[in-house]
Scaffold this motif. Structure first.
Motif, short mmCIF file in Angstrom:
data_model
loop_
_atom_site.label_atom_id
_atom_site.label_comp_id
_atom_site.label_asym_id
_atom_site.label_seq_id
_atom_site.Cartn_x
_atom_site.Cartn_y
_atom_site.Cartn_z
N GLU A 1 0.83 -1.21 0.00
CA GLU A 1 0.00 0.00 0.00
C GLU A 1 0.86 1.25 0.00
OE1 GLU A 1 -3.14 2.61 -0.02
OE2 GLU A 1 -3.23 0.43 -0.31
N LEU B 1 2.21 1.65 -3.43
CA LEU B 1 1.11 2.08 -4.30
C LEU B 1 0.89 3.58 -4.19
CD1 LEU B 1 -1.34 1.28 -6.15
CD2 LEU B 1 -2.67 1.07 -4.05
N GLN B 2 0.90 4.12 -2.98
CA GLN B 2 0.69 5.55 -2.78
C GLN B 2 1.86 6.37 -3.35
OE1 GLN B 2 -2.13 6.93 -1.81
NE2 GLN B 2 -2.98 4.85 -1.59
N LEU C 1 1.28 6.49 -7.00
CA LEU C 1 0.15 7.37 -7.31
C LEU C 1 0.55 8.84 -7.25
CD1 LEU C 1 -2.90 5.76 -5.47
CD2 LEU C 1 -2.74 6.26 -7.92
N THR D 1 -0.73 3.70 -16.67
CA THR D 1 0.34 4.29 -15.87
C THR D 1 1.57 4.52 -16.73
OG1 THR D 1 -0.44 3.23 -13.84
CG2 THR D 1 1.84 3.97 -13.87
N GLY E 1 -4.14 -2.03 -8.97
CA GLY E 1 -4.38 -1.07 -7.89
C GLY E 1 -4.29 0.36 -8.39
N LEU E 2 -3.25 0.66 -9.18
CA LEU E 2 -3.11 2.00 -9.76
C LEU E 2 -4.23 2.30 -10.74
CD1 LEU E 2 0.76 1.99 -10.38
CD2 LEU E 2 -0.47 3.44 -8.75
N THR F 1 -7.24 1.15 -10.72
CA THR F 1 -8.48 1.38 -9.98
C THR F 1 -8.48 2.74 -9.29
OG1 THR F 1 -8.68 -1.01 -9.60
CG2 THR F 1 -10.00 0.45 -8.20
N GLU F 2 -7.37 3.07 -8.63
CA GLU F 2 -7.27 4.34 -7.90
C GLU F 2 -7.38 5.54 -8.84
OE1 GLU F 2 -6.95 5.25 -4.63
OE2 GLU F 2 -7.46 3.18 -4.14
N LYS F 3 -6.87 5.41 -10.05
CA LYS F 3 -6.92 6.50 -11.02
C LYS F 3 -8.26 6.59 -11.75
CE LYS F 3 -1.96 6.43 -12.05
NZ LYS F 3 -0.92 6.17 -13.09
#
Length: 322
Positions: free
Chosen positions: A32, A35-36, A39, A69, A170-171, A173-175
């Motif tokens: 995590e 991941l941040q 991001l 990405t 994960g990236l 989804t977050e974006k």
């Protein structure tokens, strides 16, 4: 058939056991955090590794690119041959190494930190040298390789791929990466098909171009090499005909060979003749392939009717989410 089944079933069970060990022991807080970091990055994610880990790093990079990405894969050896010249404080370098003791990667650490980029170590050894030298780390738990000698990278590469997929999705989804964007990245449903952007849309041109004359001394144009931030100088005639190219990597090699005396050499003596060139109306995808086909080439002069009109860099193409 029965013999093959009796051989493969135990192997399948062992691999399932080893993968379950990974799932049960992976520290999601570490993942995590990385991941941040990815991001928040305003630059590129750069994947690298050596041997099998390098192959996995390239695959992860391709997945990240196709899911929105901005990412670049670079073999470890390319960093110190000029490619590191385009790196900056907004970029994040993810290094894959099972042992975390890969000398080629450890050698890169101070140079990458000197450019201000962050380093993420992705290893399967908790107290590795690479983990200690990096800004962030992810430990990928490996109980044992599927190889009966516990040597050939099997389970370790499988969990590297799993981590890469976890990071990419994960990236994505977050974006809020949409299905429409995904479709634009995969025309006709096929990954990697040719795209429509031309070299002229992305190239450096006009005052951005790092130009010099063949009679210029290196000491007189080295500031231009630094200020233009293109990673090279294009050596041209009065009519702007391309005569050669001089890269950050060429500068390093010249200084290693001759020391300060190299600064007195003319660009005609130092330049590399006959570099790869592209035209302004070529597809950027085509230009990228030309650069990838040659070792250590990450930029190409753009020539139209025998005149230098631009410079295209691999970095620029990736930044446009090609």
């Amino acid at each position: 058939m029965a013999l093959a089944t009796s051989l493969l079933q135990p192997l399948l069970s062992k691999q399932q056991q080893y993968l379950n060990f990974f799932f049960n022991h992976l520290n999601l807080e570490e993942v995590e955090k990385v991941l941040q970091v990815c991001l928040r990055s305003k630059g590129l994610l750069v994947l690298t590794g050596v041997g099998k880990s390098g192959i996995i790093a390239e695959k992860i990079a391709m997945t990240l690119i196709s899911t929105g990405t901005r990412t670049l894969y670079l073999p470890a050896i390319n960093f110190l041959h000029g490619d590191i010249g385009g790196f900056g404080e907004d970029d994040v370098v993810l290094m894959l190494s099972k042992s975390g003791q890969t000398q080629e990667l450890l050698h890169l650490v101070p140079y990458i930190h000197n450019k201000g980029s962050k380093i993420v170590a992705i290893t399967s050894e908790k107290e590795s040298s690479l983990s200690r030298a990096s800004d962030y780390q992810v430990l990928l738990p490996v109980e044992k390789e599927l190889c009966p000698f516990d040597l050939a990278p099997t389970t370790s590469t499988a969990v590297q791929l799993l981590f890469g997929d976890l990071l990419a999705i994960g990236l994505m989804t977050e974006k809020g990466f949409s299905i429409e964007e995904y479709a634009r990245n995969h025309p006709s449903g096929s990954i990697g098909m040719k795209i429509t952007n031309q070299v002229a849309d992305l190239m450096k041109a006009g005052e951005e171009l790092p130009l010099c004359k063949p009679e210029d001394r290196l000491v007189d144009v080295i500031v231009n090499l630094s200020n233009k931030r293109c990673g090279c100088l294009l050596v041209v005639s009065e009519e702007k005909r391309l005569l050669g190219i001089f890269t950050d990597g060429d500068l390093r090699r010249a200084l290693e060979k001759e020391g300060a005396a190299a600064l007195e050499n003319s660009m005609k003596e130092l330049m590399m003749k006959n570099p790869i060139v592209v035209g302004p109306h070529e597809l950027a995808h085509t230009a990228l392939k030309k650069m990838q086909e040659k070792k250590y080439v990450t930029m190409a002069p753009v020539v139209d009717e025998n005149e230098v009109v631009g410079l295209i860099r691999m970095h620029d193409i990736v930044h446009e989410e090609l």
